[in-house]
Motif scaffolding. Structure first.
Motif, PDB file in Angstrom:
ATOM      1  N   LEU A 228      76.689  83.154  31.929  1.00 47.13           N
ATOM      2  CA  LEU A 228      77.224  82.826  33.245  1.00 47.13           C
ATOM      3  C   LEU A 228      77.731  84.089  33.925  1.00 47.13           C
ATOM      4  O   LEU A 228      78.371  84.936  33.287  1.00 47.13           O
ATOM      5  CB  LEU A 228      78.373  81.815  33.105  1.00 47.13           C
ATOM      6  CG  LEU A 228      79.149  81.460  34.382  1.00 47.13           C
ATOM      7  CD1 LEU A 228      78.250  80.757  35.391  1.00 47.13           C
ATOM      8  CD2 LEU A 228      80.357  80.585  34.036  1.00 47.13           C
ATOM      9  N   ALA A 229      77.439  84.203  35.211  1.00 48.89           N
ATOM     10  CA  ALA A 229      77.958  85.304  36.024  1.00 48.89           C
ATOM     11  C   ALA A 229      78.388  84.748  37.374  1.00 48.89           C
ATOM     12  O   ALA A 229      78.072  83.607  37.732  1.00 48.89           O
ATOM     13  CB  ALA A 229      76.898  86.386  36.207  1.00 48.89           C
ATOM     14  N   ARG A 230      79.107  85.561  38.125  1.00 48.29           N
ATOM     15  CA  ARG A 230      79.489  85.167  39.476  1.00 48.29           C
ATOM     16  C   ARG A 230      79.551  86.405  40.360  1.00 48.29           C
ATOM     17  O   ARG A 230      79.665  87.537  39.870  1.00 48.29           O
ATOM     18  CB  ARG A 230      80.825  84.435  39.484  1.00 48.29           C
ATOM     19  CG  ARG A 230      82.026  85.289  39.149  1.00 48.29           C
ATOM     20  CD  ARG A 230      83.306  84.475  39.227  1.00 48.29           C
ATOM     21  NE  ARG A 230      84.500  85.323  39.151  1.00 48.29           N
ATOM     22  CZ  ARG A 230      85.744  84.890  39.292  1.00 48.29           C
ATOM     23  NH1 ARG A 230      85.968  83.600  39.522  1.00 48.29           N
ATOM     24  NH2 ARG A 230      86.769  85.729  39.225  1.00 48.29           N
ATOM     25  N   VAL A 231      79.472  86.160  41.671  1.00 50.00           N
ATOM     26  CA  VAL A 231      79.501  87.242  42.641  1.00 50.00           C
ATOM     27  C   VAL A 231      80.095  86.681  43.931  1.00 50.00           C
ATOM     28  O   VAL A 231      79.868  85.508  44.256  1.00 50.00           O
ATOM     29  CB  VAL A 231      78.075  87.805  42.868  1.00 50.00           C
ATOM     30  CG1 VAL A 231      77.132  86.743  43.427  1.00 50.00           C
ATOM     31  CG2 VAL A 231      78.093  89.035  43.749  1.00 50.00           C
ATOM     32  N   PRO A 232      80.898  87.446  44.665  1.00 45.20           N
ATOM     33  CA  PRO A 232      81.413  86.943  45.945  1.00 45.20           C
ATOM     34  C   PRO A 232      80.277  86.449  46.830  1.00 45.20           C
ATOM     35  O   PRO A 232      79.193  87.050  46.872  1.00 45.20           O
ATOM     36  CB  PRO A 232      82.114  88.165  46.545  1.00 45.20           C
ATOM     37  CG  PRO A 232      82.534  88.971  45.355  1.00 45.20           C
ATOM     38  CD  PRO A 232      81.425  88.794  44.351  1.00 45.20           C
ATOM     39  N   ASP A 233      80.518  85.351  47.539  1.00 42.49           N
ATOM     40  CA  ASP A 233      79.415  84.721  48.267  1.00 42.49           C
ATOM     41  C   ASP A 233      78.912  85.535  49.451  1.00 42.49           C
ATOM     42  O   ASP A 233      77.895  85.182  50.052  1.00 42.49           O
ATOM     43  CB  ASP A 233      79.786  83.298  48.692  1.00 42.49           C
ATOM     44  CG  ASP A 233      80.983  83.237  49.630  1.00 42.49           C
ATOM     45  OD1 ASP A 233      81.374  84.280  50.186  1.00 42.49           O
ATOM     46  OD2 ASP A 233      81.526  82.127  49.816  1.00 42.49           O
ATOM     47  N   ASP A 234      79.594  86.642  49.791  1.00 39.54           N
ATOM     48  CA  ASP A 234      79.096  87.521  50.847  1.00 39.54           C
ATOM     49  C   ASP A 234      78.497  88.808  50.289  1.00 39.54           C
ATOM     50  O   ASP A 234      78.228  89.749  51.037  1.00 39.54           O
ATOM     51  CB  ASP A 234      80.214  87.858  51.833  1.00 39.54           C
ATOM     52  CG  ASP A 234      81.390  88.574  51.178  1.00 39.54           C
ATOM     53  OD1 ASP A 234      81.400  88.696  49.927  1.00 39.54           O
ATOM     54  OD2 ASP A 234      82.310  88.999  51.907  1.00 39.54           O
ATOM     55  N   ALA A 235      78.273  88.846  48.951  1.00 36.43           N
ATOM     56  CA  ALA A 235      77.784  90.084  48.333  1.00 36.43           C
ATOM     57  C   ALA A 235      76.750  89.799  47.249  1.00 36.43           C
ATOM     58  O   ALA A 235      76.652  90.530  46.266  1.00 36.43           O
ATOM     59  CB  ALA A 235      78.957  90.862  47.744  1.00 36.43           C
TER      60      ALA A 235
END
Length: 559
Positions: A228-235
């Motif tokens: 699992l990973a995540r990233v800011p929704d504007d980047a």
């Protein structure tokens, strides 16, 4: 939905029969979130005019579903491409119509040698009205489909017609190169309600290392871990902003790291299905593969759908990072599969690229549609499974209950609303034969595997009192259709608190012969001490050279 996925949920109590069996032959459903789940035996709705496979989807703010297919023409009669982006209107109930928007180099690059790799879509998400599409390099030609070294993410600000491609691959060296975005509904509208104002402003993505499914030739290790990973929704296209799940802190809160080498799996599943297939059949598949993760907002549950060569697997979790537990194993067997167009047999197949589009989930979250594909030949026909192809899935959430039924001559397998058949495999896709009241037709458990265990039974939405089971045998011969006397022979088990327990005081009339001489249509009456549970099954070792059993009817009583 409360989290009841505790360690108490397990396949069965330990005994000689079960201990001698490879665990991969059993469902291994260790979740207690759902009392039961039903999966349609084959795709039943093929979107008109669609051609291709994989089809990751997202639901955009304009109410269209956007999707990308591999190797096909998409929703068109245009040229065959390795990647096509499409837009879909409607629902399976009202009818779907699609439109091809862009293809191949218009959408994504091939980062490796184009003589060895082509593009394949793996995940899609819409957030703030922007579409993002994850695309991998998948090997073709010699050793086709067996390794995935690179992946990146393309962006569209005009709903799929034009795409911004990254300058270099975002993920390389076989790490996190099969990317599946978590589906939080229309324009990701459920992310903030589910995760809070801060954590909900990220895009969440699940990933596999090495390949999109088991690497059949061993060129790379088979995937057994879901990350699992995540990233800011504007980047989303900024690789430096990505962070990877690295475990929980002492308050059970997720920890994240920007270093991909720090990542740890949210789901580790080394088990291989079909460990002992018949000669000429391929088995020993790992379970972690390219599928999809849906946040089922009405049920407040994350659902991961995946697949093997002969079945579909479903996991659930209360949070994106878990704990992930299997709630359904749908075993279609290693063949023969039957197409939608088959007029002589009931359609039956599994499929790959399993996703559950959020737009097609009903209001209470209990009815969904699963998209999956099956390659049946070089020139697919309009009604086969090499297209945007859907089948129904129905979920029955678990709710604690107490038995309330009184003694009667009612067959609980037919009188209880919401009862589901429960077996290792319905070889001809007719599990309902066991409780249709017709003793002229039968089903077998033949899944082309040399099973060491078999069972027929039911799962109920609530606890039932029971003290009798009537098993009407199907046809038998030297190949199978009967049970052996191994480990004491047949037994009856009931499920309570997601654990299977042997009943007590068991007798059977007439004596079961434990031989292929059993006669088709013979009724065997199993009686036992009064008990209760939300499931019941007749379990034993299958006989014959092909290791399967058969059934005509299975009746359940409390009298």
């Amino acid at each position: 939905m409360p989290d009841r996925s505790g360690p108490h949920a397990q396949e069965a109590t330990s005994d000689t029969l079960l201990d001698a069996v490879d665990p991969a032959q059993l469902p291994q459903e260790n979740s207690s979130a759902f009392a039961s789940a039903w999966v349609e035996p084959a795709g039943s709705y093929a979107a008109p005019g669609s051609d291709g496979d994989l089809w990751p989807t997202c639901w955009a703010e304009d109410d269209y579903v956007y999707t990308a297919n591999g190797d096909g023409r998409g929703f068109s009669d245009d040229t065959f491409e390795d990647l096509v982006v499409n837009r879909i209107a409607g629902t399976p109930e009202t009818g779907l119509t699609g439109e091809r928007l862009a293809a191949s180099a218009q959408v994504a690059a091939v980062w490796g040698d184009p003589k060895l790799f082509n593009r394949k879509p793996t995940g899609m998400v819409c957030v703030n009205g922007v579409l993002y599409l994850a695309v991998q390099d998948l090997r073709y030609g010699d050793d086709a489909f067996n390794d995935v070294p690179n992946a990146s993410i393309s962006r569209s600000d005009d709903h799929g017609r034009t795409w911004k491609i990254t300058e270099q691959a975002m993920f390389t060296d076989y790490r996190f190169t099969t990317i599946m975005f978590a589906d939080f509904g229309k324009d990701s509208e459920h992310a903030v309600p589910a995760l809070g104002a801060d954590d909900g402003r990220y895009v969440y993505a699940y990933g596999l290392d090495w390949n999109w499914r088991a690497s059949f030739n061993g060129i790379v290790p088979d995937p057994i871990d879901l990350y699992l990973a995540r990233v800011p929704d504007d980047a989303v296209q900024d690789r430096a902003r990505w962070e990877f799940f690295v475990g929980l802190d002492d308050q059970d809160r997720p920890r994240w790291s920007s270093r991909i080498t720090d990542k740890v799996p949210v789901l580790h599943e080394p088990m291989r299905r079909y460990p002992d297939p018949r000669p000429g059949k391929n088995g020993s598949d790992t379970i972690i593969a390219q599928g999809g993760v849906l946040y089922n907002a009405p049920l407040r549950r994350y659902l991961y759908s995946t697949w093997t060569a002969g079945g579909l697997e479903f996991f659930e979790a209360p949070q994106p990072w878990g704990p992930w537990r299997r709630f359904k194993y749908h075993n279609t067997g290693l063949g023969p599969w039957r197409r939608m167009a088959d007029t002589e047999h009931t359609p039956k197949n599994a499929g790959y690229g399993t996703t559950m589009p959020s737009k097609y989930v009903n209001a209470d979250g209990t009815k969904l549609w699963l998209q999956s594909n099956w390659w049946v030949g070089p020139v697919p026909e309009p009604d086969d499974n090499y297209n945007f192809n859907l089948r129904r899935v129905e979920l029955t959430p678990y709710r604690p209950s107490r038995p309330s039924n009184s003694r009667s001559d009612d067959n609980l397998a037919r009188s209880v609303d919401g009862v589901r058949s429960y077996q290792i495999c319905a070889g001809s896709a007719h599990p309902h034969y066991a409780n249709d009241g017709d003793r002229e037709q039968h089903e077998t458990s033949d899944d082309q595997m040399n099973k060491g265990i078999d069972f027929w039974g039911y799962l109920f939405p609530a606890q039932q009192r029971m003290n009798e089971l009537i098993y009407v045998a199907g046809p038998a011969d030297a190949a199978g259709g009967w049970f052996t006397a191994y480990a004491g022979g047949l037994r009856v088990q009931v499920r309570r608190d997601f654990i299977w327990h042997d009943v007590t005081g068991l007798t059977v009339t007439p004596d079961y012969p434990y031989a292929p001489s059993i006669e088709n249509g013979t009724e065997y009456r199993f009686t036992f001490h009064d008990t209760h549970g939300d499931g019941i099954r007749l379990i034993g070792q299958p006989g014959g050279t092909d290791h399967y059993t058969s059934i005509t009817e299975l009746e359940v009583y409390y009298r």
